[in-house]
Enzyme design. Structure first.
Site, PDB file in Angstrom:
ATOM      1  N   HIS A 155      11.326  -5.761  -4.174  1.00 61.34           N
ATOM      2  CA  HIS A 155      10.142  -5.901  -5.036  1.00 61.34           C
ATOM      3  C   HIS A 155      10.435  -5.073  -6.308  1.00 61.34           C
ATOM      4  CE1 HIS A 155       9.274  -1.979  -2.887  1.00 61.34           C
ATOM      5  NE2 HIS A 155       8.223  -1.811  -3.736  1.00 61.34           N
TER       6      HIS A 155
ATOM      7  N   HIS B  16       9.129  -2.285  -7.997  1.00 57.17           N
ATOM      8  CA  HIS B  16       8.912  -1.141  -8.318  1.00 57.17           C
ATOM      9  C   HIS B  16      10.011  -0.452  -8.554  1.00 57.17           C
ATOM     10  CE1 HIS B  16       4.915  -0.941  -6.047  1.00 57.17           C
ATOM     11  NE2 HIS B  16       4.705  -1.451  -7.280  1.00 57.17           N
TER      12      HIS B  16
ATOM     13  N   ASP C 155      11.170   2.692  -7.994  1.00 60.91           N
ATOM     14  CA  ASP C 155      11.971   3.493  -7.181  1.00 60.91           C
ATOM     15  C   ASP C 155      12.657   2.438  -6.160  1.00 60.91           C
ATOM     16  OD1 ASP C 155       9.553   2.745  -6.006  1.00 60.91           O
ATOM     17  OD2 ASP C 155       9.826   3.832  -4.282  1.00 60.91           O
ATOM     18  N   HIS C 156      12.734   1.019  -6.502  1.00 64.57           N
ATOM     19  CA  HIS C 156      13.675   0.116  -5.766  1.00 64.57           C
ATOM     20  C   HIS C 156      14.633  -0.595  -6.790  1.00 64.57           C
ATOM     21  CE1 HIS C 156      11.205   0.509  -2.028  1.00 64.57           C
ATOM     22  NE2 HIS C 156      10.372   1.098  -2.842  1.00 64.57           N
TER      23      HIS C 156
ATOM     24  N   HIS D 125       1.617  -5.336  -1.117  1.00 61.36           N
ATOM     25  CA  HIS D 125       2.063  -4.164  -1.792  1.00 61.36           C
ATOM     26  C   HIS D 125       2.364  -4.499  -3.248  1.00 61.36           C
ATOM     27  CE1 HIS D 125       4.083  -0.370  -2.511  1.00 61.36           C
ATOM     28  NE2 HIS D 125       5.048  -0.714  -2.952  1.00 61.36           N
TER      29      HIS D 125
ATOM     30  N   ASP E 141       8.602  -1.919   1.167  1.00 67.38           N
ATOM     31  CA  ASP E 141       7.667  -1.175   1.078  1.00 67.38           C
ATOM     32  C   ASP E 141       6.368  -1.923   1.851  1.00 67.38           C
ATOM     33  OD1 ASP E 141       8.782   0.953  -0.013  1.00 67.38           O
ATOM     34  OD2 ASP E 141       7.738   1.045  -1.786  1.00 67.38           O
TER      35      ASP E 141
ATOM     36  N   HIS F 241      11.456   3.648   2.601  1.00 67.11           N
ATOM     37  CA  HIS F 241      11.063   4.975   2.519  1.00 67.11           C
ATOM     38  C   HIS F 241      11.098   5.895   4.077  1.00 67.11           C
ATOM     39  CE1 HIS F 241       9.593   5.198  -1.664  1.00 67.11           C
ATOM     40  NE2 HIS F 241       9.357   3.818  -1.319  1.00 67.11           N
TER      41      HIS F 241
HETATM   42 FE    FE Z   1       8.767   2.416  -2.919  1.00 71.10          FE
HETATM   43 ZN    ZN Z   2       6.878   0.101  -3.765  1.00 74.26          ZN
END
Ligand code: FE
Ligand code: ZN
Length: 254
Positions: free
Chosen positions: A57, A59, A61-62, A115, A132, A170
């Protein structure tokens, strides 16, 4: 075909990226690179050459490592077709129903929104990369979807074989487990898993991967059929999705 090599790459404070290496084909994919340096280090330590960057996805942090890794390795960026505009450097969009090929392997793509609205999972053989959406003993927050959408997404993952290994985005397992115990204090599988998780985290060891079988026994978001969970929520006769939605609401305020 030899089995794939999978390496866990801790990133940022609690993210996991993963390397998936096909020794026969000389291919290596990174899944959800939050940032480039730890991925570069993990590749160099193993002598693997990056060929693909996969995102579950959009985001940051990915996907934060997409552009630097693409620039230094020339790797091909693959992500959800329905979210092309938000995936940095995307070369190829994938969707459910059309397997993506990694060497001689067909990789299943599952669309598991909620998400984010275009979140996907990649399933390589018996390894599911759930981003996530599904965490060890938890699930992602509903940023771009409804409880109904998330319940459908989780149900799709529950239909994978019990032996499927679950690699999530995570290290949230310990706090997820503490929440789970508030709803199912008498769940013996949950209590014994928490002992293992506490021991692993005390040594700094990752709690991934888990398995679908273990998630079905211990993850409250997959357990609306648990009488104890329903009693804790005061929802003995509600629908599964109502039980899921209330569990998610409680977790948001935990
Ligand atoms: Fe994340
Ligand atoms: Zn995420």
């Amino acid at each position: 075909m030899r089995p794939l090599d999978i390496a866990i790459v801790p990133c940022l404070s609690d993210n996991y990226a993963y390397l998936v290496h096909d020794a026969d084909a000389g291919l290596c994919a990174v899944i959800d690179p939050s940032e480039a340096p730890p991925v570069d280090k993990a590749l160099a330590a193993r002598g693997w050459k990056l060929t693909h960057i996969l995102n579950t996805h959009h985001h940051f942090d990915h996907t934060g490592g997409n552009l630097p890794l693409k620039q230094t390795t020339g790797a091909r960026v693959v992500g959800p077709a329905k979210d092309r505009a938000r995936i940095p450097g995307i070369d190829e969009g994938v969707e459910e129903g059309k397997d993506w090929r990694f060497g001689r392997r067909a990789v299943r793509v599952l669309e598991i929104p909620a998400h984010t609205r275009a979140h996907i999972a990649f399933v390589f053989d018996d390894a599911a990369f759930t981003g996530d959406t599904l965490f060890a003993m938890g699930c992602g927050r509903l940023f771009e979807g409804t409880p109904e959408m998330m319940w459908a997404s989780l149900t799709k993952l529950m239909n994978l074989p019990d032996a499927t290994r679950v690699f999530c985005g995570h290290e949230y397992t310990q706090s997820n487990g503490r929440f789970a115990l508030t709803l199912e204090p008498d769940n013996a599988a949950l209590a014994s898993r928490m002992k293992e998780v506490d021991a692993a985290r005390a040594k700094g060891i990752p709690t991934v991967p888990s398995t679908m079988a273990l998630e079905k026994q211990t993850n409250p978001f997959l357990r609306p059929n648990s009488a104890e969970l329903r009693r804790s929520l005061g929802l003995e006769s509600a629908s599964d999705v109502e039980v899921f939605a209330e569990t998610r609401r409680r977790k948001d305020n935990f």
